[in-house]
Write an enzyme that holds these catalytic residues in place. Structure first.
Site, PDB file in Angstrom:
ATOM      1  N   THR A  40       0.923  -1.264   0.064  1.00  0.00           N
ATOM      2  CA  THR A  40      -0.299  -0.405  -0.115  1.00  0.00           C
ATOM      3  C   THR A  40       1.032   1.398   0.048  1.00  0.00           C
ATOM      4  O   THR A  40       0.560   2.072  -0.702  1.00  0.00           O
ATOM      5  CB  THR A  40      -0.684   0.216   0.970  1.00  0.00           C
ATOM      6  OG1 THR A  40      -1.393  -0.883   1.376  1.00  0.00           O
ATOM      7  CG2 THR A  40      -1.661   1.133   1.262  1.00  0.00           C
ATOM      8  N   HIS A  43       2.381   1.801  -3.173  1.00  0.00           N
ATOM      9  CA  HIS A  43       1.690   2.483  -4.585  1.00  0.00           C
ATOM     10  C   HIS A  43       1.051   3.769  -4.057  1.00  0.00           C
ATOM     11  O   HIS A  43       1.508   4.653  -5.098  1.00  0.00           O
ATOM     12  CB  HIS A  43       0.087   1.474  -4.433  1.00  0.00           C
ATOM     13  CG  HIS A  43      -0.516   0.258  -4.826  1.00  0.00           C
ATOM     14  ND1 HIS A  43      -0.265   0.481  -5.841  1.00  0.00           N
ATOM     15  CD2 HIS A  43      -0.852  -0.930  -3.893  1.00  0.00           C
ATOM     16  CE1 HIS A  43      -0.670  -1.087  -5.887  1.00  0.00           C
ATOM     17  NE2 HIS A  43      -0.772  -1.398  -4.926  1.00  0.00           N
ATOM     18  N   HIS A  63       1.710   1.801   7.518  1.00  0.00           N
ATOM     19  CA  HIS A  63       0.781   1.196   9.380  1.00  0.00           C
ATOM     20  C   HIS A  63       1.429   0.292   9.292  1.00  0.00           C
ATOM     21  O   HIS A  63       0.721  -0.853   9.999  1.00  0.00           O
ATOM     22  CB  HIS A  63      -0.567   0.815   8.426  1.00  0.00           C
ATOM     23  CG  HIS A  63      -1.004  -0.043   6.892  1.00  0.00           C
ATOM     24  ND1 HIS A  63      -0.495   0.789   6.557  1.00  0.00           N
ATOM     25  CD2 HIS A  63      -0.140  -1.061   7.114  1.00  0.00           C
ATOM     26  CE1 HIS A  63      -0.132   0.137   4.795  1.00  0.00           C
ATOM     27  NE2 HIS A  63      -0.373  -1.280   5.750  1.00  0.00           N
ATOM     28  N   GLU A  64       2.857   0.094   9.608  1.00  0.00           N
ATOM     29  CA  GLU A  64       3.355  -1.490   9.574  1.00  0.00           C
ATOM     30  C   GLU A  64       4.390  -0.815  10.747  1.00  0.00           C
ATOM     31  O   GLU A  64       5.414  -0.330  10.136  1.00  0.00           O
ATOM     32  CB  GLU A  64       4.066  -2.645   8.613  1.00  0.00           C
ATOM     33  CG  GLU A  64       2.920  -3.393   7.633  1.00  0.00           C
ATOM     34  CD  GLU A  64       3.715  -3.567   6.145  1.00  0.00           C
ATOM     35  OE1 GLU A  64       4.843  -4.285   6.584  1.00  0.00           O
ATOM     36  OE2 GLU A  64       2.667  -3.694   5.343  1.00  0.00           O
ATOM     37  N   CYS A  96     -21.289   0.441  14.808  1.00  0.00           N
ATOM     38  CA  CYS A  96     -21.981  -0.719  14.438  1.00  0.00           C
ATOM     39  C   CYS A  96     -23.091  -1.896  14.712  1.00  0.00           C
ATOM     40  O   CYS A  96     -22.386  -2.359  15.580  1.00  0.00           O
ATOM     41  CB  CYS A  96     -21.431  -0.689  13.142  1.00  0.00           C
ATOM     42  SG  CYS A  96     -20.155  -1.684  12.663  1.00  0.00           S
ATOM     43  N   ILE A 175       2.709 -11.037   1.518  1.00  0.00           N
ATOM     44  CA  ILE A 175       1.709 -12.334   2.265  1.00  0.00           C
ATOM     45  C   ILE A 175       1.646 -13.295   1.912  1.00  0.00           C
ATOM     46  O   ILE A 175       0.999 -14.182   2.524  1.00  0.00           O
ATOM     47  CB  ILE A 175       0.756 -11.027   2.096  1.00  0.00           C
ATOM     48  CG1 ILE A 175       0.290  -9.209   2.516  1.00  0.00           C
ATOM     49  CG2 ILE A 175      -0.803 -11.610   2.704  1.00  0.00           C
ATOM     50  CD1 ILE A 175      -0.221  -8.731   2.172  1.00  0.00           C
ATOM     51  N   GLY A 262      -6.049 -10.469  -3.220  1.00  0.00           N
ATOM     52  CA  GLY A 262      -5.828  -9.899  -3.072  1.00  0.00           C
ATOM     53  C   GLY A 262      -7.201  -8.993  -4.867  1.00  0.00           C
ATOM     54  O   GLY A 262      -7.952  -9.567  -4.422  1.00  0.00           O
ATOM     55  N   TYR A 286     -10.725  -9.318   4.502  1.00  0.00           N
ATOM     56  CA  TYR A 286      -9.698  -8.148   4.704  1.00  0.00           C
ATOM     57  C   TYR A 286      -9.642  -7.775   5.841  1.00  0.00           C
ATOM     58  O   TYR A 286      -9.651  -8.084   6.801  1.00  0.00           O
ATOM     59  CB  TYR A 286     -11.455  -7.444   3.961  1.00  0.00           C
ATOM     60  CG  TYR A 286     -10.587  -5.507   4.346  1.00  0.00           C
ATOM     61  CD1 TYR A 286      -9.550  -4.806   3.580  1.00  0.00           C
ATOM     62  CD2 TYR A 286     -11.239  -4.879   5.625  1.00  0.00           C
ATOM     63  CE1 TYR A 286     -10.072  -3.428   4.132  1.00  0.00           C
ATOM     64  CE2 TYR A 286     -11.141  -3.639   5.521  1.00  0.00           C
ATOM     65  CZ  TYR A 286     -10.377  -2.998   5.088  1.00  0.00           C
ATOM     66  OH  TYR A 286      -9.574  -1.850   5.059  1.00  0.00           O
TER      67      TYR A 286
END
Length: 340
Positions: A40, A43, A63-64, A96, A175, A262, A286
């Site tokens: 990510t 990207h 984020h890691e 939620c 991954i 993916g 996810y």
């Protein structure tokens, strides 16, 4: 403090000085020790179509991570200054139906650090205390730094029973490589990994894959014949490549199960006849289950799972550009950056 910031709407990432964040009542300030570069982040660095519609320039990415608790919000209990932690990078709403029903990984209001809000590529960051995951002393920080993608792999690999089964993994990114290792570690029979990157296929083989297949010059069905297989029982789709997914559908055994991580291009087609007439189950994946996946992946490492085999580079933060170059060239597994 130093931070890696997406300063401009263009290719690149910039090391800048930004203010140290202040934790709210239910948050913790973390002093970062090590972070890892995710696909990510690449990207965002490349400023592709997805990042252009998702990312606002000025964002601290990443984020890691692993770090130590530096300050506690006024309402936080259960953590101590100096405690080593990682954290779930998906911040959920808590109110939620899915959150209240014990399925927070399916929260429709999820906010991602380093994507929707400032992230971990910095000397300090804040996180909700409820997202923290304590890291046992036996686990090195360079491994804890990429528990996030390790969790994606674990969520995918553990979604269906793979003990004694034949598993096909399409996509040998970090991954997919980790997922191959997990499947073998917990008792899969054959684990076959496909890709077109020989460097990463070798990493998958080193992690324990039975066979790795460069589909640019080798037939997956030929490998199946060599292994005396009628079809794969479980498929893990990690590539986001429509051709790879259709190859998977073609090679699945009747009644097989597919976990899809993916992300396919919009409008990508597939052979629905194969899904219907083979009676296949296709499950979207996810993130990580909160926090069952975190527990299982921690115990896997403590029981001897060789997670470190996927890490190929450790660099000081000042050499971040080299890390992104390696990722862009496809010549790395996990790249870990040190903030110490």
């Amino acid at each position: 403090m130093k931070a890696l910031v997406k300063r401009e709407a263009a290719k690149g990432i910039w090391l800048e000085e930004v203010p140290v964040p202040t934790p709210g009542p239910n948050e913790v300030l973390i002093k970062l020790e090590k972070t890892a570069i995710c696909g990510t982040d690449l990207h965002i660095y490349l400023w592709d179509e997805w990042s252009q519609r998702t990312i606002k320039p000025g964002l601290t990415i990443g984020h890691e991570f692993v770090g130590r608790v530096a300050a506690l919000g006024s309402a936080v209990t259960g953590y101590e200054i100096g405690q080593r932690v990682s954290a779930e990078g998906h911040i959920v709403c808590g109110h939620c139906r899915n959150c209240r029903g014990g399925r927070p990984h399916l929260c429709p209001n999820t906010v991602g650090i380093g994507v929707n809000v400032n992230g971990a590529f910095a000397e300090y960051m804040v996180m909700p205390a409820s997202n923290l995951w304590p890291i046992p002393d036996q686990i090195p920080s360079e491994l804890a730094a990429f528990f996030d993608p390790y969790g994606n792999a674990a969520h995918c690999a553990l979604e269906f029973n793979v003990i004694g089964e034949d598993v096909l993994i399409t996509g040998a990114g970090p991954i997919g490589i980790i997922a191959a290792g997990i499947c073998k570690h917990i008792g899969a029979r054959n684990v076959v990994v496909t890709d077109v990157n020989d460097f990463r296929l070798k990493l998958a083989a080193d992690m324990g894959a039975t066979r790795v297949v460069n589909v640019a010059n080798q037939s997956l069905k030929d490998v199946m014949k060599e292994l005396h297989m009628e079809g794969f029982d479980v498929g893990l789709e990690m590539s986001g490549n429509p051709r790879a997914f259709n190859d998977m559908l073609d090679c699945m055994y009747h009644g097989g199960k597919i976990a899809m991580l993916g992300i396919m291009p919009k409008g990508a087609g597939c052979d629905w006849d194969k899904i219907i007439f083979k009676g296949l189950t296709v499950q979207g994946i996810y993130g990580r289950k909160m926090y069952e996946t975190w527990y299982k992946m921690t115990q896997l490492v403590l029981s001897g799972f060789p997670l470190g085999k996927v890490m190929t580079h450790q660099l000081p933060i000042d050499d971040f550009q080299k890390g992104f170059d390696l990722m862009e060239e496809g010549k790395a597994g996990k790249v870990v950056l040190s903030w110490n």
